[in-house]
Write an enzyme that holds these catalytic residues in place. Structure first.
Site, PDB file in Angstrom:
ATOM      1  CG  ASN A   1       6.837  -9.898  67.101  1.00  0.00           C
ATOM      2  OD1 ASN A   1       6.924  -8.879  66.656  1.00  0.00           O
ATOM      3  ND2 ASN A   1       7.062 -11.690  66.759  1.00  0.00           N
ATOM      4  CD1 TRP A   2       2.981  -5.081  69.787  1.00  0.00           C
ATOM      5  CD2 TRP A   2       2.431  -3.545  69.327  1.00  0.00           C
ATOM      6  NE1 TRP A   2       2.406  -4.888  71.100  1.00  0.00           N
ATOM      7  CE2 TRP A   2       2.353  -3.403  70.234  1.00  0.00           C
ATOM      8  CE3 TRP A   2       1.868  -1.936  68.467  1.00  0.00           C
ATOM      9  CZ2 TRP A   2       2.270  -1.460  70.997  1.00  0.00           C
ATOM     10  CZ3 TRP A   2       1.692  -1.284  69.736  1.00  0.00           C
ATOM     11  CH2 TRP A   2       1.644  -0.757  70.036  1.00  0.00           C
ATOM     12  CE  LYS A   3       4.241 -12.950  66.941  1.00  0.00           C
ATOM     13  NZ  LYS A   3       4.048 -14.552  67.212  1.00  0.00           N
TER      14      LYS A   3
ATOM     15  N   GLY B   1       3.005 -18.422  70.205  1.00  0.00           N
ATOM     16  CA  GLY B   1       1.739 -18.852  69.841  1.00  0.00           C
ATOM     17  C   GLY B   1       1.280 -20.024  70.181  1.00  0.00           C
TER      18      GLY B   1
ATOM     19  CD  GLU C   1      10.975 -15.920  69.409  1.00  0.00           C
ATOM     20  OE1 GLU C   1       9.525 -15.613  70.334  1.00  0.00           O
ATOM     21  OE2 GLU C   1      10.878 -16.026  68.418  1.00  0.00           O
TER      22      GLU C   1
ATOM     23  CD  GLU D   1       4.377 -15.610  63.747  1.00  0.00           C
ATOM     24  OE1 GLU D   1       4.647 -14.350  63.690  1.00  0.00           O
ATOM     25  OE2 GLU D   1       4.013 -16.045  65.052  1.00  0.00           O
TER      26      GLU D   1
ATOM     27  N   GLY E   1       4.682 -12.055  72.295  1.00  0.00           N
ATOM     28  CA  GLY E   1       4.247 -11.728  71.712  1.00  0.00           C
ATOM     29  C   GLY E   1       2.745 -11.448  71.676  1.00  0.00           C
ATOM     30  N   GLY E   2       1.830 -13.076  72.254  1.00  0.00           N
ATOM     31  CA  GLY E   2       0.358 -12.413  72.110  1.00  0.00           C
ATOM     32  C   GLY E   2       0.475 -11.601  73.541  1.00  0.00           C
TER      33      GLY E   2
ATOM     34  CB  SER F   1       4.130 -19.339  75.170  1.00  0.00           C
ATOM     35  OG  SER F   1       3.300 -20.288  74.099  1.00  0.00           O
TER      36      SER F   1
ATOM     37  CG  HIS G   1       9.195 -14.397  64.657  1.00  0.00           C
ATOM     38  ND1 HIS G   1       8.188 -14.648  64.143  1.00  0.00           N
ATOM     39  CD2 HIS G   1       9.611 -13.278  65.710  1.00  0.00           C
ATOM     40  CE1 HIS G   1       7.777 -15.563  65.311  1.00  0.00           C
ATOM     41  NE2 HIS G   1       7.991 -14.220  66.287  1.00  0.00           N
TER      42      HIS G   1
END
Ligand code: PGA
Length: 238
Positions: A8-10, A164, A158, A94, A221-222, A200, A92
């Site tokens: 997930n590159w966001k 993150g 999640e 976010e 993600g990151g 994470s 998600h």
């Protein structure tokens, strides 16, 4: 069976950066690997699809529950598919927390997306202060599955406090949450749906998580922004 690894590159990477990522990533992954999905921003969907040339999957990070019309800023399943993608992320945290998406809203998206040929990665998870009522929180979020084509759904657990933050849930907590989710889905809908873990994840902590029977893969993600790191995760899941 190999496990599924989702990037997930966001809101990261432009088209040049997406191309550069794919070039390095494709060199790093084991041959004939297909167990991954990259979810870039909408603006890079077509680029990533073209660069991957049929290796792995591509997914969008959002979708709307209409085919077309006056919905400024939204994107339909048809549009996503026309970019060569066939997955999308829904629910998600976010989107829920920063953009006010409610349970009812995500449920509508889930139903429409699965009925219109997209595979959905549907996210659930509790806030840090909801730890003691995790059962009711997850059960409530899973109600959104009602009426959707569940053969096209992959779940992702999640915990919001792990996203993150560098704080990964413990193996015990992951097993417990996945147990609740799988059990609830089985009881309510009489179906087995794969469930990923997200929060994470990186190439150092993924091995132990991916080894869990209850965990069908990881949503990253990151650590998915770096092609070498993401390739390590994909290779680990083989
Ligand atoms: P993270 O993000 O890996 O950076 O914690 C996961 C996610 O938001 O899906």
């Amino acid at each position: 069976m190999s496990k599924f690894v989702v990037a997930n590159w966001k809101m990261n990477k432009n088209n040049d950066e997406a191309r550069a990522f794919c070039k390095v990533f494709l060199k790093q992954i084991n041959k004939r690997t297909n167990n991954f999905c990259i979810c870039p921003p909408h603006t890079c969907l077509a680029t990533v699809s073209e660069c991957l040339r049929g290796v792995g999957m591509v997914g969008a990070q959002n979708v709307y529950f209409a085919t077309k019309g006056a919905f400024t800023g939204e994107i339909s399943p048809e549009m996503i598919k026309s970019c060569g993608a066939n997955y999308c992320i829904i629910g998600h945290s976010e989107r829920r927390n920063l953009f006010g998406e409610t349970d009812e809203f995500v449920a509508k998206k889930l139903k429409f997306a699965t009925e219109n040929g997209l595979k959905v990665i549907f996210c659930v998870g509790e806030h840090e202060d909801e730890h003691t009522k995790i059962l009711s929180v997850l059960k409530h979020q899973l109600k959104a599955l009602n009426g959707a084509d569940l053969t096209n759904v992959v779940l992702a657990y999640e915990p919001i406090w792990a996203i993150g933050t560098g704080k990964v849930a413990t193996i015990k907590d992951i097993k417990k949450a996945h147990g609740i989710i799988l059990d609830c889905v089985q009881k309510e809908f009489n179906i087995k749906i794969p469930c990923l873990y997200g929060g994470s994840v990186n190439s150092c902590n993924a091995k132990e998580i991916l080894a869990l029977e209850e965990v069908a893969g990881v949503l990253v993600g990151g650590a998915s922004l770096d092609p070498v790191e993401f390739a390590k995760l994909v290779n680990l899941a083989k």
